[in-house]
Design a protein around this motif. Structure first.
Motif, PDB file in Angstrom:
ATOM      1  N   TRP A 153       0.997  -0.939  -0.137  1.00  0.00           N
ATOM      2  CA  TRP A 153       0.123  -0.132  -0.029  1.00  0.00           C
ATOM      3  C   TRP A 153       0.899   1.362   0.028  1.00  0.00           C
ATOM      4  O   TRP A 153       2.026   1.280   0.540  1.00  0.00           O
ATOM      5  N   TYR A 154       0.328   2.316  -0.593  1.00  0.00           N
ATOM      6  CA  TYR A 154       1.045   3.690  -0.808  1.00  0.00           C
ATOM      7  C   TYR A 154       0.271   4.814  -0.450  1.00  0.00           C
ATOM      8  O   TYR A 154      -0.961   4.901  -0.804  1.00  0.00           O
ATOM      9  N   ARG A 155       0.891   5.797  -0.185  1.00  0.00           N
ATOM     10  CA  ARG A 155       0.218   7.186   0.082  1.00  0.00           C
ATOM     11  C   ARG A 155       1.157   8.310   0.066  1.00  0.00           C
ATOM     12  O   ARG A 155       2.276   8.155   0.365  1.00  0.00           O
ATOM     13  N   HIS A 156       0.723   9.424  -0.280  1.00  0.00           N
ATOM     14  CA  HIS A 156       1.610  10.578  -0.494  1.00  0.00           C
ATOM     15  C   HIS A 156       1.315  11.683   0.525  1.00  0.00           C
ATOM     16  O   HIS A 156      -0.137  12.091   0.069  1.00  0.00           O
ATOM     17  N   GLY A 157       1.853  12.027   1.387  1.00  0.00           N
ATOM     18  CA  GLY A 157       1.155  13.120   2.315  1.00  0.00           C
ATOM     19  C   GLY A 157       0.079  12.567   3.224  1.00  0.00           C
ATOM     20  O   GLY A 157       0.590  11.441   4.025  1.00  0.00           O
ATOM     21  N   ARG A 158      -0.932  13.325   3.293  1.00  0.00           N
ATOM     22  CA  ARG A 158      -2.001  13.058   4.178  1.00  0.00           C
ATOM     23  C   ARG A 158      -3.012  12.300   3.176  1.00  0.00           C
ATOM     24  O   ARG A 158      -4.236  12.088   3.901  1.00  0.00           O
ATOM     25  N   ALA A 159      -2.638  11.995   1.943  1.00  0.00           N
ATOM     26  CA  ALA A 159      -3.684  11.269   1.082  1.00  0.00           C
ATOM     27  C   ALA A 159      -4.195   9.938   1.806  1.00  0.00           C
ATOM     28  O   ALA A 159      -3.348   9.296   2.530  1.00  0.00           O
ATOM     29  N   ARG A 160      -5.505   9.159   1.360  1.00  0.00           N
ATOM     30  CA  ARG A 160      -5.708   8.033   1.740  1.00  0.00           C
ATOM     31  C   ARG A 160      -4.653   7.069   0.941  1.00  0.00           C
ATOM     32  O   ARG A 160      -4.411   6.901  -0.071  1.00  0.00           O
ATOM     33  N   ARG A 161      -4.399   5.885   1.823  1.00  0.00           N
ATOM     34  CA  ARG A 161      -3.574   4.806   1.354  1.00  0.00           C
ATOM     35  C   ARG A 161      -4.337   4.070   0.067  1.00  0.00           C
ATOM     36  O   ARG A 161      -5.345   3.882   0.291  1.00  0.00           O
ATOM     37  N   LYS A 162      -3.608   3.769  -0.837  1.00  0.00           N
ATOM     38  CA  LYS A 162      -4.057   2.770  -2.031  1.00  0.00           C
ATOM     39  C   LYS A 162      -3.053   1.671  -1.959  1.00  0.00           C
ATOM     40  O   LYS A 162      -2.062   1.590  -1.733  1.00  0.00           O
TER      41      LYS A 162
ATOM     42  N   ASP B 263       7.027   9.477  -0.788  1.00  0.00           N
ATOM     43  CA  ASP B 263       5.763   8.236  -0.743  1.00  0.00           C
ATOM     44  C   ASP B 263       6.139   7.549   0.338  1.00  0.00           C
ATOM     45  O   ASP B 263       7.086   7.110   0.816  1.00  0.00           O
ATOM     46  N   GLU B 264       5.170   7.448   0.987  1.00  0.00           N
ATOM     47  CA  GLU B 264       5.033   6.272   2.331  1.00  0.00           C
ATOM     48  C   GLU B 264       4.449   4.994   1.683  1.00  0.00           C
ATOM     49  O   GLU B 264       3.407   4.913   1.192  1.00  0.00           O
ATOM     50  N   LEU B 265       5.112   3.718   2.055  1.00  0.00           N
ATOM     51  CA  LEU B 265       4.639   2.405   1.828  1.00  0.00           C
ATOM     52  C   LEU B 265       4.288   1.735   3.142  1.00  0.00           C
ATOM     53  O   LEU B 265       5.009   1.914   4.178  1.00  0.00           O
ATOM     54  N   ILE B 266       3.112   0.832   2.846  1.00  0.00           N
ATOM     55  CA  ILE B 266       2.920  -0.010   4.146  1.00  0.00           C
ATOM     56  C   ILE B 266       2.895  -1.445   3.553  1.00  0.00           C
ATOM     57  O   ILE B 266       2.046  -1.573   2.617  1.00  0.00           O
ATOM     58  N   ILE B 267       3.758  -2.035   4.242  1.00  0.00           N
ATOM     59  CA  ILE B 267       3.804  -3.445   3.796  1.00  0.00           C
ATOM     60  C   ILE B 267       3.664  -4.119   5.231  1.00  0.00           C
ATOM     61  O   ILE B 267       4.650  -4.261   5.855  1.00  0.00           O
TER      62      ILE B 267
END
Length: 347
Positions: free
Chosen positions: A68-77, A89-93
């Motif tokens: 999953w990824y998101r940039h800034g305060r946007a919702r993760r996709k 970019d922030e990754l959630i694994i």
């Protein structure tokens, strides 16, 4: 241009940084990855980063829990296919959070150290802390010895010292734990030394105020002075604890450190004012037996005290207004009224 991969903790602070300059890099739990992570929710080879003419491309390797990824305060996709990443970019694994940053990205300017840092470093030295604890113990024992007319009970005093030191250690441990969670910097010795210094200062003030009250009968001004001293020491201790443990702005740090202690002290002052409003039929003076070394002026003889007793106990009382007698009571006292008073019957 290199890629920096930052591993974030649960509160979003960077715990690790890794630099990659090659054309390709993989992330996962297997030992042949370029970045090895211990998160059990990751696949052995979880994602791949590839450099091409468009930039750095991210691709999930058909994993169980996805990327999953998101940039800034946007919702993760969720990453559905190859995607060109942007710096930041922030990754959630699994349960791991990563941030991808271009090595050319600007960093925030350095923040100046607070002027209190030098004082904190000095007071947090183990030797200084040991001296503070010895002074607290010695001052407390000396005060108890000089304040008791009977034989001192060393067992009770030692138990009191142990309780005092344990309370200071618990206070320091709580703030250290908060500092570890928020800033990954516990600074236990600093917290312990600060609260020990505050305790020593207040213990010294209690000794001084007791000495003054015993010799000069401070009366109602004693509690007021205690409030003022606490109104200085408690905000100072709280300000330092907040500075060491939490990421508050200077403004909020001042607001919290002033409002919280002064709020509790204000409630105590209001309660005491209501108590003091009640009439007390004796003068306020010290009734505690003290050691002779506490005497700063010659005592008053019994004859002189008796001569001055009128000044001590002469209390002006308000005059009582006479009550109006009820008409029925007046009749009962004086009997039935005469005919001349009520009027004779007319012919």
């Amino acid at each position: 241009m290199a890629l920096i991969i930052e591993v974030l903790n649960k509160i979003g602070r960077v715990s690790e940084r890794h630099r990659f300059e090659g054309e390709s890099a993989t992330i996962g739990r297997a030992y042949d990855n370029d970045l090895i992570l211990g998160d059990t929710h990751l696949d052995a080879h979880h994602l791949r980063l590839t450099r091409d003419e468009e930039g750095i491309r991210l691709q999930d390797l058909d994993t169980l829990n996805g990327t999953w990824y998101r940039h800034g305060r946007a919702r993760r996709k969720r990453v559905e296919g190859p995607r060109v990443i942007e710096s930041g970019d922030e990754l959630i694994i699994g349960k791991t959070h990563l941030r991808l940053v271009d090595s050319a990205a600007e960093v925030a300017p350095a923040q100046p150290l607070h002027s209190m840092e030098d004082f904190i470093e000095r007071i947090a030295h183990p030797a200084v802390l040991t001296i503070l604890l010895l002074l607290i113990g010695g001052t407390t024992l000396a005060d108890n010895y000089l304040s008791q007319a009977t034989e001192i009970e060393w067992k009770d005093n030692l138990q009191m010292l142990v309780t005092t030191f344990l309370g200071l250690a618990i206070y320091a441990s709580v703030w250290s734990f908060l500092g570890y969670l928020v800033r990954q910097d516990s600074r236990f010795l600093a917290h312990f030394a600060i609260i020990s210094l505050v305790a020593l200062l207040f213990t010294g003030w209690e000794w001084l105020s007791g000495l003054l009250h015993f010799n000069f009968s401070l009366g109602d001004s004693g509690p007021t002075l205690n409030m003022l001293i606490l109104g200085i020491l408690l905000p100072a201790a709280l300000w330092l604890a907040l500075y060491l443990s939490l990421n508050l702005t200077p403004t909020w740090r001042w607001v919290v450190s002033l409002v919280v202690p002064w709020g509790f002290l204000g409630l105590g002052a209001i309660e005491r004012a209501q108590f003091d409003s009640d009439f007390v039929g004796r003068p306020v003076y010290s009734t505690t037996l003290k050691h002779d070394s506490r005497r700063l002026r010659p005592p008053v003889s019994m004859e002189e005290f008796i001569d001055r007793s009128d000044e001590l106990f002469d209390i002006e009382l308000p005059e009582k207004k006479p009550k109006k007698e009820d008409k029925s009571e007046s009749v009962a006292k004086n009997g039935a009224p005469e005919e001349s008073e009520v009027g004779a019957p007319q012919n």
